[in-house]
Design a protein around this motif. Structure first.
Motif, PDB file in Angstrom:
ATOM      1  N   THR A 158      47.207  30.510  32.053  1.00  0.00           N
ATOM      2  CA  THR A 158      46.403  29.659  32.841  1.00  0.00           C
ATOM      3  C   THR A 158      46.478  28.271  31.953  1.00  0.00           C
ATOM      4  O   THR A 158      46.488  28.370  30.501  1.00  0.00           O
ATOM      5  N   ALA A 211      39.392  27.669  39.170  1.00  0.00           N
ATOM      6  CA  ALA A 211      40.085  28.864  37.874  1.00  0.00           C
ATOM      7  C   ALA A 211      39.850  30.254  37.849  1.00  0.00           C
ATOM      8  O   ALA A 211      40.781  30.649  38.066  1.00  0.00           O
ATOM      9  N   THR A 222      39.121  32.526  33.874  1.00  0.00           N
ATOM     10  CA  THR A 222      40.783  32.986  35.076  1.00  0.00           C
ATOM     11  C   THR A 222      40.459  34.687  34.706  1.00  0.00           C
ATOM     12  O   THR A 222      41.310  35.443  35.730  1.00  0.00           O
ATOM     13  N   GLY A 254      43.149  32.880  39.710  1.00  0.00           N
ATOM     14  CA  GLY A 254      42.389  33.764  39.426  1.00  0.00           C
ATOM     15  C   GLY A 254      42.395  35.380  40.419  1.00  0.00           C
ATOM     16  O   GLY A 254      43.919  36.398  40.237  1.00  0.00           O
TER      17      GLY A 254
END
Lengths: 385, 295
Positions: free
Chosen positions: B67, A62, B75, A66
């Motif tokens: 997300t 994750a 994130t 990002g």
């Protein structure tokens, strides 16, 4: 510069030479040496990257998603259970069309607990939209990280560079570490057309109705098709610059071969010695190593297999309830081809890190040579029951 | 006390998809007014996945990354790392999540980001259940509440998880509760978060008329009553140890006044009110001791 390094460290050097800007990772045996070395590299300033030491692999991917969405060249590495935990975010990385590169050290899945190699971890992530490159030696591991970014950043899909647990990850081999300035020439800085940008605000990954979702998936498949060409082109350019060319598949003594052995990763590199040995005995055998599993080299495989007398596939993996996965895919690729379809033998060997020695491979090929056609869809090699 | 002005600029547009009376939408409007256009959002699965609009629309004129449910905090951290790695240091990254994505499934990633002191603001707009999926209980659902998974004959029998205390235990620079019924306090907290480096979390009490079974016009009133009955104390904790009560409630109203306007508490009897009142009194007492002891 030539150095004797472990496969894991070849990954670290690959990331260093690719000038990755962010790393997010969580430790798992046998991937730990990768992140330990990268921690040292970032701590001592050798590598100018932000390393986020996350609390799980799910967060590792994750975080990488990002950072990549923000426009940075992002890297992570994992193995087995870790890859399984990040599965949801593997979809996210591919669906968001982010050119992330990740190393996965092939390790068998628990239970029972195991740290040794097989391919069921990465092959369980077959359908997420990542490219998959199976490496046969430490040199290829290092080179494939650099190539991974070069290809991914052109097709906007992530790449998984895969190396066998211990057989490569913890084995020292001579590796040429290219000059970083030369790598810079090959791999320019990442400049995405679209990213999270306050000067061009957009929403990413919003709700998609049935009216538009399918088109996004169609475009992912188009990108995979494009990747087949880009992988070959860039593999050639890499060869011109660094003396080592890479493609989708690699052939060894196939030209006049009646029987073709298909293998991947280190089983393929071991198999080369067996091919030589059998050739000396007068057997017309050759080897095809499947290097890139996604996108799958369908046409290339058909081309090399058509008209042969026999095909033997060794799988260090299994799709429970079906067969070995490479065997299944090779067969599937062949179904609609027009030419002669040779009988195909599918062997399962080396699960959970059991050694696939030259002897094992030789026995497999000889078994197939002695038969007209396979007795069953799966032939287990070396099961002690 | 200096007079506070709320910025005029609207960064969130009016054509969003929130229900009438949605406090989660109002909270975003306030946040963006303070944070401005040099902001990026990480939004996990929550009402805001819908509120912002379907592809290719967006109700906010800042970049927004949708997300996975459990990844808002990480994130946002990843976005921030990606920006800083490119030399972009003046953009604030905000994780914007509901209570389910915060108290439950996203909890681990929040703890990770808090422990590392990642430089992000995490905002939870807490409507006390999984509203986007149709009002299922979360660990932010209060004692006694009806939801579709805690039916009236078997309502939630455990108290709400104390998020702020858990985050404060990570000794992060700033963690606070806030309410849409007290916009001045809310704005001040956003400003403080904007000017504080490291991990910040603001827990916003965000009534949901749809899920709480009340009229949309009661949204702000219910939020105000939650504070005035001491059900939802408005306070902040700096560096995990310095407690400050932002809104003192000297003469609290009985909890019944807050409970009775919401359909989700309709099944409760006088005895239940008593239990809830005792819980609220005890929690308030505990908080006051912290406020007095750890100034």
């Amino acid at each position: 510069m030539k150095k004797v390094i472990l496969g894991d460290h070849a990954v670290s050097y690959g990331a260093l030479l690719s000038r990755v800007q962010t790393i997010a990772a969580y430790p798992i045996t046998p991937q730990t040496l990768i992140v330990e070395r990268l921690s040292e590299m970032t701590a001592n300033g050798e590598l100018d990257a932000i390393f986020t030491k996350v609390e799980s692999e799910h967060s590792a991917m994750a975080s990488t998603v990002g950072s990549s969405a923000a426009g940075a060249r992002a890297f992570t590495a994992t193995s087995a259970q870790g890859l399984a935990l990040m599965h949801e975010m593997l979809h996210w990385a591919a669906g968001a069309r982010l050119p992330i590169v990740m190393a996965n050290v092939n390790r068998a899945m628990a239970p029972g607990w195991t740290i040794w190699t097989d391919q069921n971890d990465s092959l369980s992530a077959r359908d997420v939209g990542w490219m998959q490159v199976y490496c046969q030696n430490n040199q290829e591991v290092l080179d494939s990280i650099i190539l991974g970014y070069k290809v991914s950043e052109q097709v906007d899909l992530p790449t998984m560079v895969i190396l066998d647990a211990f057989v490569l990850s913890h084995t020292a081999e001579g590796v040429d570490i290219p000059d970083i300035k030369k790598v810079d020439e090959f791999l320019p800085p990442y400049k995405p057309e679209i990213k999270m940008d306050i000067n061009d605000p957009r929403s990413f990954g919003a709700l998609t109705s049935p009216d538009v979702y399918m088109e996004f998936r169609y475009k992912m498949q188009q990108a995979m098709d494009k990747a087949k060409k880009v992988i070959v082109e860039e593999g050639k350019k890499f060869g011109e610059m660094f003396g080592r060319e890479y493609g989708l598949i690699e052939e060894y003594k196939t030209e006049d071969a009646d029987t073709i052995l298909i293998a991947s990763a280190t089983v393929a590199s071991t198999a080369r010695a067996v091919i030589d040995e059998l050739r000396e005995k007068g057997e017309k055998v050759g080897l095809v190593r499947i290097r890139v599993f996604r996108p799958f080299p369908t046409e290339e495989i058909i081309k090399v297999l058509e008209g042969r007398k026999k095909v033997v596939v060794i799988d260090r993996n299994i799709s429970f309830g079906k067969t070995g996965i490479f065997f299944d895919e090779v067969k599937g690729a062949f179904y609609n081809s027009k030419g002669n379809k040779p009988p195909m033998f599918g062997y399962i060997a080396g699960l959970g890190g059991r050694d696939v020695t030259p002897k094992v491979i030789r026995e497999i090929v000889e078994d197939a040579l002695n038969k007209d056609k396979p007795e069953s869809e799966i032939i287990w090699k070396g099961v002690k029951l | 006390m200096s007079k506070l002005t709320i910025p005029q600029e609207e960064i969130m547009s009016s054509g969003h998809l929130a229900c009438q009376g949605c406090a989660g939408a109002l909270a975003m409007r306030y946040m963006l007014k303070v944070f401005g256009k040099k902001t990026m959002l990480a939004v996990p699965a929550c009402c805001w996945s819908v509120i912002d609009g379907p592809w290719p629309y967006s109700a906010v004129s800042v970049p927004l990354f949708h997300t996975a449910f459990e990844t808002a905090a990480i994130t946002a951290s990843g976005l921030k790392a990606g920006l800083v790695a490119q030399g972009i240091n003046d953009v604030n990254v905000v994780a914007w999540a509901g209570d389910g994505g915060t108290f439950d499934i996203g909890f681990q990633a929040i703890s990770g980001a808090a422990e590392r002191n990642d430089d992000i603001l995490y905002v939870v707009y807490d409507n006390e259940a999984y509203m986007n999926t149709g009002i299922q209980r979360s660990s932010a659902t209060p004692y006694g509440a009806w939801t579709t998974t805690t039916p009236a004959n078997h309502p939630k029998d455990r108290p709400k998880k104390d998020l702020v205390e858990i985050i404060a235990a990570h000794r992060v620079p700033f963690v606070a509760t806030a309410s849409v019924a007290y916009p001045e306090d809310l704005i001040k907290k956003f400003e403080k978060a904007k000017n504080t480096k490291g991990f910040k979390l603001i827990h916003i009490f965000a009534p949901c008329p749809t899920g709480w079974k009340m009229a949309p016009e009661l949204s702000i009133e219910s939020a105000r009553l939650a504070v005035q009955t001491r059900v939802f104390p408005v306070y902040e904790v700096e560096n995990g140890v310095h407690y400050k009560l932002n809104i003192n409630v000297k003469n609290p109203k009985p909890v019944g006044e807050y409970l009775k306007i919401q359909g989700r508490f309709r099944h409760l009897k006088e005895d239940d009110y008593k239990v809830i009142q005792e819980n609220v009194d005890r929690e308030w007492e505990l908080l006051m001791r912290k406020v007095e002891t750890f100034k």
